[in-house]
Design a protein around this motif. Structure first.
Motif, PDB file in Angstrom:
ATOM      1  N   PRO A  22     -20.233 -30.983 -27.224  1.00 51.31           N
ATOM      2  CA  PRO A  22     -20.723 -29.706 -27.773  1.00 51.31           C
ATOM      3  C   PRO A  22     -22.051 -29.276 -27.182  1.00 51.31           C
ATOM      4  O   PRO A  22     -22.365 -28.078 -27.153  1.00 51.31           O
ATOM      5  CB  PRO A  22     -20.866 -29.997 -29.271  1.00 51.31           C
ATOM      6  N   SER A  23     -22.833 -30.224 -26.696  1.00 48.24           N
ATOM      7  CA  SER A  23     -24.161 -29.904 -26.159  1.00 48.24           C
ATOM      8  C   SER A  23     -24.105 -29.309 -24.756  1.00 48.24           C
ATOM      9  O   SER A  23     -25.123 -28.830 -24.239  1.00 48.24           O
ATOM     10  CB  SER A  23     -25.033 -31.164 -26.139  1.00 48.24           C
ATOM     11  N   GLN A  24     -22.947 -29.336 -24.145  1.00 48.85           N
ATOM     12  CA  GLN A  24     -22.819 -28.775 -22.812  1.00 48.85           C
ATOM     13  C   GLN A  24     -22.715 -27.243 -22.887  1.00 48.85           C
ATOM     14  O   GLN A  24     -22.127 -26.699 -23.817  1.00 48.85           O
ATOM     15  CB  GLN A  24     -21.587 -29.344 -22.108  1.00 48.85           C
ATOM     16  N   ILE A  25     -23.309 -26.576 -21.896  1.00 49.67           N
ATOM     17  CA  ILE A  25     -23.264 -25.112 -21.878  1.00 49.67           C
ATOM     18  C   ILE A  25     -22.768 -24.627 -20.516  1.00 49.67           C
ATOM     19  O   ILE A  25     -22.949 -25.298 -19.497  1.00 49.67           O
ATOM     20  CB  ILE A  25     -24.642 -24.483 -22.179  1.00 49.67           C
ATOM     21  N   ARG A  26     -22.141 -23.469 -20.539  1.00 49.02           N
ATOM     22  CA  ARG A  26     -21.589 -22.891 -19.317  1.00 49.02           C
ATOM     23  C   ARG A  26     -22.717 -22.279 -18.485  1.00 49.02           C
ATOM     24  O   ARG A  26     -23.508 -21.478 -18.986  1.00 49.02           O
ATOM     25  CB  ARG A  26     -20.561 -21.824 -19.678  1.00 49.02           C
ATOM     26  N   SER A  27     -22.811 -22.670 -17.238  1.00 54.19           N
ATOM     27  CA  SER A  27     -23.872 -22.148 -16.373  1.00 54.19           C
ATOM     28  C   SER A  27     -23.530 -20.734 -15.906  1.00 54.19           C
ATOM     29  O   SER A  27     -22.456 -20.486 -15.366  1.00 54.19           O
ATOM     30  CB  SER A  27     -24.066 -23.052 -15.154  1.00 54.19           C
ATOM     31  N   SER A  28     -24.451 -19.826 -16.124  1.00 56.07           N
ATOM     32  CA  SER A  28     -24.266 -18.441 -15.665  1.00 56.07           C
ATOM     33  C   SER A  28     -25.310 -18.037 -14.638  1.00 56.07           C
ATOM     34  O   SER A  28     -25.092 -17.120 -13.844  1.00 56.07           O
ATOM     35  CB  SER A  28     -24.341 -17.488 -16.855  1.00 56.07           C
ATOM     36  N   ASN A  29     -26.450 -18.729 -14.644  1.00 60.10           N
ATOM     37  CA  ASN A  29     -27.582 -18.282 -13.838  1.00 60.10           C
ATOM     38  C   ASN A  29     -27.277 -18.193 -12.346  1.00 60.10           C
ATOM     39  O   ASN A  29     -27.609 -17.201 -11.689  1.00 60.10           O
ATOM     40  CB  ASN A  29     -28.783 -19.204 -14.042  1.00 60.10           C
ATOM     41  N   HIS A  30     -26.663 -19.248 -11.780  1.00 61.47           N
ATOM     42  CA  HIS A  30     -26.474 -19.222 -10.329  1.00 61.47           C
ATOM     43  C   HIS A  30     -25.443 -18.184  -9.918  1.00 61.47           C
ATOM     44  O   HIS A  30     -25.510 -17.624  -8.823  1.00 61.47           O
ATOM     45  CB  HIS A  30     -26.154 -20.613  -9.766  1.00 61.47           C
ATOM     46  N   HIS A  31     -24.508 -17.869 -10.814  1.00 57.96           N
ATOM     47  CA  HIS A  31     -23.546 -16.807 -10.502  1.00 57.96           C
ATOM     48  C   HIS A  31     -24.204 -15.429 -10.635  1.00 57.96           C
ATOM     49  O   HIS A  31     -23.980 -14.538  -9.808  1.00 57.96           O
ATOM     50  CB  HIS A  31     -22.339 -16.914 -11.427  1.00 57.96           C
ATOM     51  N   MET A  32     -25.006 -15.256 -11.670  1.00 59.90           N
ATOM     52  CA  MET A  32     -25.733 -13.999 -11.842  1.00 59.90           C
ATOM     53  C   MET A  32     -26.672 -13.764 -10.657  1.00 59.90           C
ATOM     54  O   MET A  32     -26.711 -12.657 -10.088  1.00 59.90           O
ATOM     55  CB  MET A  32     -26.532 -14.036 -13.145  1.00 59.90           C
ATOM     56  N   LEU A  33     -27.419 -14.800 -10.276  1.00 63.64           N
ATOM     57  CA  LEU A  33     -28.364 -14.654  -9.172  1.00 63.64           C
ATOM     58  C   LEU A  33     -27.663 -14.373  -7.853  1.00 63.64           C
ATOM     59  O   LEU A  33     -28.152 -13.584  -7.034  1.00 63.64           O
ATOM     60  CB  LEU A  33     -29.225 -15.913  -9.050  1.00 63.64           C
ATOM     61  N   TYR A  34     -26.528 -14.996  -7.634  1.00 57.69           N
ATOM     62  CA  TYR A  34     -25.749 -14.750  -6.412  1.00 57.69           C
ATOM     63  C   TYR A  34     -25.471 -13.251  -6.266  1.00 57.69           C
ATOM     64  O   TYR A  34     -25.684 -12.652  -5.217  1.00 57.69           O
ATOM     65  CB  TYR A  34     -24.446 -15.542  -6.459  1.00 57.69           C
ATOM     66  N   SER A  35     -25.009 -12.655  -7.360  1.00 62.12           N
ATOM     67  CA  SER A  35     -24.672 -11.231  -7.330  1.00 62.12           C
ATOM     68  C   SER A  35     -25.914 -10.363  -7.215  1.00 62.12           C
ATOM     69  O   SER A  35     -25.915  -9.343  -6.503  1.00 62.12           O
ATOM     70  CB  SER A  35     -23.877 -10.855  -8.582  1.00 62.12           C
TER      71      SER A  35
END
Length: 406
Positions: free
Chosen positions: A200-213
């Protein structure tokens, strides 16, 4: 605790540390999104010859100056001109030439009468309305003269500019090289898209995908390095690749946690840290430094909203400077607030996500409800930042405010 760096100081430090990259010659289509590293002059007068702006009839003004529906001018048809024609026909007194849009104006003619004001029969054309001398004639060089600069150094090449380059016969053009920008997310808790969540403590990474775009839309060439664990040896191995890029961006690892290793490891790879932590909200824990020649390191926060704000305020102008852009900042406008905005802590400058639109001659600004730095949904529907300056706890509905458009 180190003193927080004001935004103006941070921007000054970043922009003093960067300059346009080297130039390269690229083919017309490959220039899209680049910035010119040279002035581009016109190869010839544009148009190169007097030509017709209408389908109609090329005539002498003197022959039609008194024409009307009741008393049309009657002219003998002596030929036809179309675009690209090589035929040479002279318009003498009492004659006319049928002409199409873009066709050269025949010798002797000085006016074009649109076809809808005429009637043809028996080899003659009846002109039913008077026109001013020179009507519907595009004159040689009225758009641009030979040698006149049509695109200046630092101008962004959009689709329109690609058309202009073709128009002045430029198949190859000198542009500033687009920066290569690496993106690395850090943290043991991060999961890649599609990866199975086991705790449950794991989170989906969005930052590197957002930054790529964001990098790509800013004109940079993004290089996705994925996710690195909170392991000093592994992090150091990846950070050492920074020499391969013009800008190296990490997310996470620059705050005060005992596993925030990035802030320490960057010094081992030769990064000269210029500042660490800003007096803004969100995006306080930002680290910036330089390495090599004209190479930049940005350690951005792990919270996704903070990461996006820091990119827009600092990384975006750095990329645009490397690209040789004349304007490196996002556009600012004044807007009228549509509802109150309040906050408890006024020590830092805040960049609140907002929706801005134009109505009845002015910009209107609505701050969005979600403003916490971990709420990526606050970007959804937003198209601007509402700037709330230091010392301001409350902005009232109807006040004029400063906004930064995305």
């Amino acid at each position: 605790m180190p003193e927080l760096t004001p935004l103006e100081d941070a921007l000054r430090i970043v922009l003093e540390s960067v300059e346009p990259l080297s130039t390269e010659r690229v083919f017309l289509y490959d220039a899209l999104g680049c910035f010119l590293a040279e002035d581009v002059p016109s190869d010839t007068d544009k148009p190169l010859f007097d030509n017709s702006a209408m389908d109609g009839f090329a005539v002498r003004y003197e022959d039609v100056k008194n024409a009307s529906e009741e008393n049309p001018a009657v002219l003998e048809l002596v030929g036809e001109y179309s675009a690209g024609t090589g035929e040479e026909i002279k318009v003498d007194k009492g004659t006319a030439v049928k002409i199409f849009t873009g066709a050269p104006i025949p010798e002797g003619a000085d006016t074009v009468v649109p076809v809808e004001y005429t009637e043809t029969k028996g080899g003659k054309v009846y002109i039913k309305r008077a026109f001013k001398k020179g009507s519907n004639v595009r004159l040689r060089g009225e758009d641009v003269r030979e040698g006149e600069v049509v695109l200046f150094r630092g101008h962004e090449i959009r689709g329109y500019e690609v058309g202009m380059l073709a128009f002045v016969n430029r198949a190859v053009v000198e542009v500033y090289r687009r920066p290569k920008v690496a993106v690395l997310s850090t943290g043991d808790e991060l999961l890649e898209v599609g990866e199975t969540q086991k705790r449950p403590s794991q989170i989906r990474s969005s930052n590197h995908h957002m930054l790529y775009s964001l990098i790509e839309s800013s004109g940079g060439i993004p290089h996705q390095l994925g996710i690195a664990p909170d392991d000093p040896e592994e992090l150091l191995r990846v950070l050492k690749t920074c020499k391969d890029y013009d800008i190296f961006i990490t997310t996470g690892g620059v705050s005060m946690g005992e596993k925030d290793y990035v802030q320490y490891l960057v010094r081992e790879i030769g990064v000269n840290v210029k500042f660490h932590k800003l007096r803004i909200k969100p995006a306080k824990p930002v680290l910036f430094g330089t390495y090599g020649k004209n190479k930049l390191f940005f350690g951005l926060p792990g919270n996704p909203v903070s990461c996006g704000v820091a990119f827009d305020l600092l990384v975006y102008p750095a990329i645009r400077t490397m690209l040789g852009a004349r304007e490196v900042f996002k556009r600012k406008v004044t807007a009228v607030l549509t509802r109150d905005f309040t906050r408890r802590d006024a020590k830092r400058r805040e960049f609140a996500r907002a929706r801005v639109w134009f109505e009845e001659g002015r910009f209107l600004c609505e701050p969005l409800a979600k403003q916490q730095s971990h709420m990526l949904t606050s970007f959804v529907g937003a198209n601007a930042y509402l700037v709330v300056y230091e010392g301001v706890n409350e902005l009232k509905k109807g006040e004029e405010v400063e906004v930064v458009l995305f």
